[in-house]
Design a protein around this motif. Structure first.
Motif, PDB file in Angstrom:
ATOM      1  N   THR A  55     -25.022 -42.344  11.136  1.00 13.84           N
ATOM      2  CA  THR A  55     -26.315 -41.307  11.240  1.00 13.84           C
ATOM      3  C   THR A  55     -25.223 -40.221  10.756  1.00 13.84           C
ATOM      4  O   THR A  55     -25.326 -39.457  10.082  1.00 13.84           O
ATOM      5  N   TYR A  56     -24.646 -39.393  12.274  1.00 13.01           N
ATOM      6  CA  TYR A  56     -24.141 -38.085  11.968  1.00 13.01           C
ATOM      7  C   TYR A  56     -22.360 -38.123  11.124  1.00 13.01           C
ATOM      8  O   TYR A  56     -22.159 -36.760  10.679  1.00 13.01           O
ATOM      9  N   GLY A  57     -21.660 -39.006  11.270  1.00  3.57           N
ATOM     10  CA  GLY A  57     -20.450 -39.096  10.979  1.00  3.57           C
ATOM     11  C   GLY A  57     -19.819 -39.363  12.193  1.00  3.57           C
ATOM     12  O   GLY A  57     -20.623 -39.161  13.381  1.00  3.57           O
ATOM     13  N   LEU A  58     -18.370 -38.725  12.012  1.00  2.45           N
ATOM     14  CA  LEU A  58     -17.184 -38.271  13.469  1.00  2.45           C
ATOM     15  C   LEU A  58     -17.755 -36.963  13.550  1.00  2.45           C
ATOM     16  O   LEU A  58     -18.447 -36.457  13.383  1.00  2.45           O
ATOM     17  N   THR A  59     -17.503 -36.709  14.678  1.00  2.00           N
ATOM     18  CA  THR A  59     -17.750 -35.031  15.368  1.00  2.00           C
ATOM     19  C   THR A  59     -16.635 -34.430  14.707  1.00  2.00           C
ATOM     20  O   THR A  59     -17.013 -33.213  14.693  1.00  2.00           O
ATOM     21  N   VAL A  60     -15.455 -34.370  14.558  1.00  2.00           N
ATOM     22  CA  VAL A  60     -14.528 -34.045  13.446  1.00  2.00           C
ATOM     23  C   VAL A  60     -15.272 -33.628  11.908  1.00  2.00           C
ATOM     24  O   VAL A  60     -14.732 -32.065  11.409  1.00  2.00           O
ATOM     25  N   ASP A  61     -16.050 -34.285  11.359  1.00  2.00           N
ATOM     26  CA  ASP A  61     -16.876 -34.098   9.902  1.00  2.00           C
ATOM     27  C   ASP A  61     -18.031 -32.823  10.459  1.00  2.00           C
ATOM     28  O   ASP A  61     -17.888 -32.292   8.954  1.00  2.00           O
ATOM     29  N   ARG A  62     -18.408 -32.700  11.312  1.00  2.00           N
ATOM     30  CA  ARG A  62     -19.148 -31.332  12.007  1.00  2.00           C
ATOM     31  C   ARG A  62     -18.771 -30.578  12.808  1.00  2.00           C
ATOM     32  O   ARG A  62     -19.613 -29.709  12.732  1.00  2.00           O
ATOM     33  N   VAL A  63     -17.517 -30.472  12.509  1.00  2.00           N
ATOM     34  CA  VAL A  63     -16.961 -28.873  13.342  1.00  2.00           C
ATOM     35  C   VAL A  63     -16.682 -28.114  11.630  1.00  2.00           C
ATOM     36  O   VAL A  63     -16.611 -28.270  10.990  1.00  2.00           O
ATOM     37  N   ARG A  64     -17.055 -26.820  12.092  1.00  2.00           N
ATOM     38  CA  ARG A  64     -16.848 -25.945  11.332  1.00  2.00           C
ATOM     39  C   ARG A  64     -16.408 -24.211  11.525  1.00  2.00           C
ATOM     40  O   ARG A  64     -15.944 -23.838  10.455  1.00  2.00           O
ATOM     41  N   ALA A  65     -16.091 -24.427  12.620  1.00  2.00           N
ATOM     42  CA  ALA A  65     -14.907 -23.391  13.128  1.00  2.00           C
ATOM     43  C   ALA A  65     -14.255 -23.982  14.151  1.00  2.00           C
ATOM     44  O   ALA A  65     -14.966 -24.499  15.050  1.00  2.00           O
ATOM     45  N   VAL A  66     -12.820 -22.952  14.593  1.00  2.00           N
ATOM     46  CA  VAL A  66     -11.991 -23.734  16.105  1.00  2.00           C
ATOM     47  C   VAL A  66     -11.495 -22.333  16.427  1.00  2.00           C
ATOM     48  O   VAL A  66     -11.458 -21.789  15.586  1.00  2.00           O
ATOM     49  N   ALA A  83     -22.309 -42.935   7.450  1.00  2.00           N
ATOM     50  CA  ALA A  83     -22.066 -41.429   7.015  1.00  2.00           C
ATOM     51  C   ALA A  83     -20.337 -41.238   7.321  1.00  2.00           C
ATOM     52  O   ALA A  83     -20.122 -40.178   6.787  1.00  2.00           O
ATOM     53  N   ILE A  84     -19.575 -41.597   8.011  1.00  2.57           N
ATOM     54  CA  ILE A  84     -18.599 -41.771   8.689  1.00  2.57           C
ATOM     55  C   ILE A  84     -17.662 -42.228   6.939  1.00  2.57           C
ATOM     56  O   ILE A  84     -17.324 -41.389   6.787  1.00  2.57           O
ATOM     57  N   ASN A  85     -18.269 -41.985   6.205  1.00  2.00           N
ATOM     58  CA  ASN A  85     -17.122 -42.968   4.623  1.00  2.00           C
ATOM     59  C   ASN A  85     -17.884 -42.422   3.573  1.00  2.00           C
ATOM     60  O   ASN A  85     -17.950 -42.279   2.131  1.00  2.00           O
ATOM     61  N   ASP A  86     -18.823 -40.968   3.977  1.00  3.36           N
ATOM     62  CA  ASP A  86     -19.396 -40.512   2.795  1.00  3.36           C
ATOM     63  C   ASP A  86     -18.274 -39.559   2.733  1.00  3.36           C
ATOM     64  O   ASP A  86     -17.396 -39.276   1.763  1.00  3.36           O
ATOM     65  N   VAL A  87     -17.029 -38.826   3.667  1.00  2.00           N
ATOM     66  CA  VAL A  87     -16.628 -38.084   3.904  1.00  2.00           C
ATOM     67  C   VAL A  87     -15.503 -38.522   2.864  1.00  2.00           C
ATOM     68  O   VAL A  87     -14.836 -39.281   3.143  1.00  2.00           O
ATOM     69  N   PRO A  88     -14.977 -38.092   2.073  1.00  2.00           N
ATOM     70  CA  PRO A  88     -13.614 -38.117   1.296  1.00  2.00           C
ATOM     71  C   PRO A  88     -11.845 -38.621   1.507  1.00  2.00           C
ATOM     72  O   PRO A  88     -12.219 -37.445   3.245  1.00  2.00           O
ATOM     73  N   ALA A  89     -11.358 -38.932   1.355  1.00  2.00           N
ATOM     74  CA  ALA A  89     -10.336 -40.098   2.519  1.00  2.00           C
ATOM     75  C   ALA A  89      -9.535 -38.132   3.117  1.00  2.00           C
ATOM     76  O   ALA A  89      -8.833 -38.238   3.951  1.00  2.00           O
ATOM     77  N   GLY A  90      -9.146 -37.688   1.243  1.00  2.00           N
ATOM     78  CA  GLY A  90      -8.330 -36.952   2.050  1.00  2.00           C
ATOM     79  C   GLY A  90      -9.008 -35.026   2.758  1.00  2.00           C
ATOM     80  O   GLY A  90      -8.050 -34.011   2.768  1.00  2.00           O
ATOM     81  N   ALA A 112     -12.965 -33.743  20.139  1.00  2.00           N
ATOM     82  CA  ALA A 112     -12.498 -33.741  19.053  1.00  2.00           C
ATOM     83  C   ALA A 112     -12.041 -32.549  18.019  1.00  2.00           C
ATOM     84  O   ALA A 112     -12.405 -32.010  16.658  1.00  2.00           O
ATOM     85  N   THR A 113     -10.881 -33.068  17.937  1.00  2.00           N
ATOM     86  CA  THR A 113      -9.643 -32.777  17.477  1.00  2.00           C
ATOM     87  C   THR A 113      -8.754 -34.244  16.797  1.00  2.00           C
ATOM     88  O   THR A 113      -7.757 -34.422  16.104  1.00  2.00           O
ATOM     89  N   ALA A 114      -9.548 -35.592  17.076  1.00  2.00           N
ATOM     90  CA  ALA A 114      -9.110 -36.465  16.232  1.00  2.00           C
ATOM     91  C   ALA A 114      -9.559 -36.987  16.027  1.00  2.00           C
ATOM     92  O   ALA A 114      -9.268 -38.226  14.941  1.00  2.00           O
ATOM     93  N   GLY A 115     -11.219 -37.256  16.116  1.00  2.00           N
ATOM     94  CA  GLY A 115     -12.471 -37.869  15.336  1.00  2.00           C
ATOM     95  C   GLY A 115     -13.390 -38.190  15.958  1.00  2.00           C
ATOM     96  O   GLY A 115     -14.562 -37.087  15.422  1.00  2.00           O
ATOM     97  N   GLY A 116     -13.713 -38.937  16.816  1.00  2.00           N
ATOM     98  CA  GLY A 116     -14.948 -38.669  17.530  1.00  2.00           C
ATOM     99  C   GLY A 116     -15.819 -39.816  17.324  1.00  2.00           C
ATOM    100  O   GLY A 116     -16.665 -39.739  16.050  1.00  2.00           O
ATOM    101  N   ILE A 117     -15.816 -41.365  17.133  1.00  2.00           N
ATOM    102  CA  ILE A 117     -16.450 -42.121  16.994  1.00  2.00           C
ATOM    103  C   ILE A 117     -17.629 -42.806  18.178  1.00  2.00           C
ATOM    104  O   ILE A 117     -17.286 -42.850  18.941  1.00  2.00           O
ATOM    105  N   GLY A 118     -19.074 -41.659  17.478  1.00  2.00           N
ATOM    106  CA  GLY A 118     -19.514 -42.155  18.253  1.00  2.00           C
ATOM    107  C   GLY A 118     -21.517 -42.646  18.533  1.00  2.00           C
ATOM    108  O   GLY A 118     -21.678 -43.626  17.971  1.00  2.00           O
ATOM    109  N   TRP A 119     -22.176 -43.002  19.660  1.00  2.00           N
ATOM    110  CA  TRP A 119     -23.289 -43.496  19.204  1.00  2.00           C
ATOM    111  C   TRP A 119     -24.157 -43.245  18.338  1.00  2.00           C
ATOM    112  O   TRP A 119     -25.307 -44.159  18.021  1.00  2.00           O
ATOM    113  N   LEU A 120     -24.136 -41.656  17.865  1.00  2.00           N
ATOM    114  CA  LEU A 120     -24.575 -41.497  16.361  1.00  2.00           C
ATOM    115  C   LEU A 120     -23.581 -41.676  15.114  1.00  2.00           C
ATOM    116  O   LEU A 120     -23.801 -41.037  14.140  1.00  2.00           O
TER     117      LEU A 120
END
Length: 445
Positions: free
Chosen positions: A156-167, A354-361, A145-153
């Motif tokens: 649909t969901y995006g990368l794991t990092v795309d749903r991290v809200r705080a650390v 959903a992965i590619n919905d997120v802007p590259a930056g 969850a600090t690198a990406g997270g390419i999972g089974w969903l």
């Protein structure tokens, strides 16, 4: 600091009094199960089983004072083997394994860095929630969850990092802090894709998704050397509904090769799953075998996967992120799997959606145009030089690589994982927050 691995005996570690009950040294009966990683046998001077930020700060200070390298391990499943070392200190996060629903209405969950994804999946399933993580239950949260997270969903969901809200994390100097979009935003940006170089994350707050049962299909195709079946799979997945995500492997099938595909559908309606799978079943290349069923998400990401990492699988790995798996790219991938002298074990994952919905930056994972990740693996006696030569024709078709599926740690890996402006920003943040490179996972050119 990227550690080396060899036959050197473990150095002595003067254990601080504050860590006496947390430290495992050579000779301790626990040491054989704690010293190594999934891919690499290591001989650290000490493994510190931390229980919170204070222990981490104390371990970092002691290692610095004694001039010893530091590795950080959440689960030890990483391909590079850098979560342990020879003669240094391993900060082991396995005890930080909390999984808790913070707010069911907003699907916000708290996950400790040491929690294995199989246990996370099981705990969240009781609330009909899921986090798309990796594809194996033995992987722990911290490294993924600090690198990406390419999972089974992922589609649909995006990368794991795309749903991290705080650390919550500890910096190399021992400072503990919380980062989110409003607090330490630069750190929060870096943690989502390049987190290993800015600090030691101890816990994540992640937005989960609603999930009941899922559809799971297993398909096997004859894998022709020209790459037709492989290109057909990639084309069908690029056009598939976002409910579908799949992974594929190229396997030996007697004198030929087979393409084994697992498809996960984030849907519990059999008719919709059947309809979504249609294009994968009806192209020119028809499956030799096909089976589908509804199952719990925990059937794919299972706590039964959990095991100690003892260096059981030495491997060298690399990958390419492909905007499209064209026929030429597919042919190049097939050539690596069919090489007479050093055939690669090739794995592929469908991206997009959903992965590619997120802007590259938006995060430190910048690869938001890729549709396929192709990964090549070689086993002993072959090494990185062999893999570099074998994979070069595939790399010509890619735009970068995913850092967690690289076993190398040299500057070429950094440049592929963090290209252009993303790389410049990652370099600056790594150097700002860890100027001595104590935690730095890759060589920065």
């Amino acid at each position: 600091m990227t550690p080396g691995h060899g036959a050197a005996p473990a150095a002595a570690f003067a254990v601080p009094a504050a860590l006496a009950e947390r430290t495992v040294l050579p000779g301790d009966p626990r040491y054989p199960l704690l010293r190594s990683t999934y891919t690499t046998v290591a001989r650290p001077a000490a493994v510190v089983l931390v229980r919170g930020p204070g222990d981490i700060a104390a371990a970092l200070a002691a290692a610095r004072a004694q001039g010893l390298p530091v590795s950080v391990r959440s689960g030890g499943h990483g391909l590079s083997g850098r979560s342990s070392n020879d003669g240094g200190v391993v900060v082991d996060l396995s005890g930080l394994d909390e999984v808790r629903v913070l707010d069911r209405a907003t699907r916000l969950v708290r996950i400790g860095a040491g929690a294995r994804w199989g246990r996370v999946a099981s705990a969240l399933a009781a609330h009909r929630l899921a986090v798309s993580s990796g594809d194996h239950g033995n992987v722990a949260a911290g490294g993924l969850a600090t690198a990406g997270g390419i999972g089974w969903l992922a589609r649909t969901y995006g990368l794991t990092v795309d749903r991290v809200r705080a650390v919550e994390l500890v910096l190399a100097d021992g400072t503990a802090l919380r980062a989110d979009a409003a607090h330490h935003p630069d750190l929060f940006w870096a943690v989502r894709g390049a987190g290993a170089g800015v600090g030691i994350v101890t816990a994540f707050e992640i937005e989960a998704m609603e999930l009941g049962d899922i559809g799971v299909a297993q398909l096997v195709f004859e894998a022709d050397p020209a790459g037709g079946a492989l290109a057909q799979w990639a084309s069908a997945m690029a056009a598939a509904p976002r409910t579908l995500t799949s992974a594929a492997h190229i396997l030996s099938n007697g004198p030929a090769l087979a393409l084994s595909v697992t498809v996960a559908a984030a849907d519990d309606d059999p008719d919709r799953v059947r309809e979504a799978l249609g294009p994968l079943l009806s192209g020119r290349y028809r499956p030799l075998q096909a089976a589908a069923q509804l199952a719990a998400y925990t059937a794919l990401v299972s706590s039964a996967h959990e095991h100690a990492n003892t260096g059981r699988q030495p491997v060298v790995s690399t990958n390419s992120l492909l905007p499209a798996l064209t026929r030429d790219a597919a042919r190049a991938v097939m050539a690596t799997a069919g090489d007479r002298h050093r055939p690669a074990f090739v794995q592929l994952r469908s991206l997009g959606g959903a992965i590619n919905d997120v802007p590259a930056g938006a995060t430190a994972y910048a690869h938001r145009t890729a549709q396929v990740m192709a990964q090549g693996n070689l086993f002993p006696p072959h090494g990185h030089d062999d893999l570099h030569r074998l994979w070069a024709p595939v790399r010509e078709h890619g735009t970068g690589s995913y850092v967690n599926f690289e076993s190398g740690t040299g500057p070429g890996v950094f440049d592929r994982a963090y290209p252009g402006a993303t790389g410049a920003r990652v370099r600056e943040l790594w150097r700002r927050h860890d100027p001595d490179g104590v935690l730095r996972p890759l060589t920065v050119g």
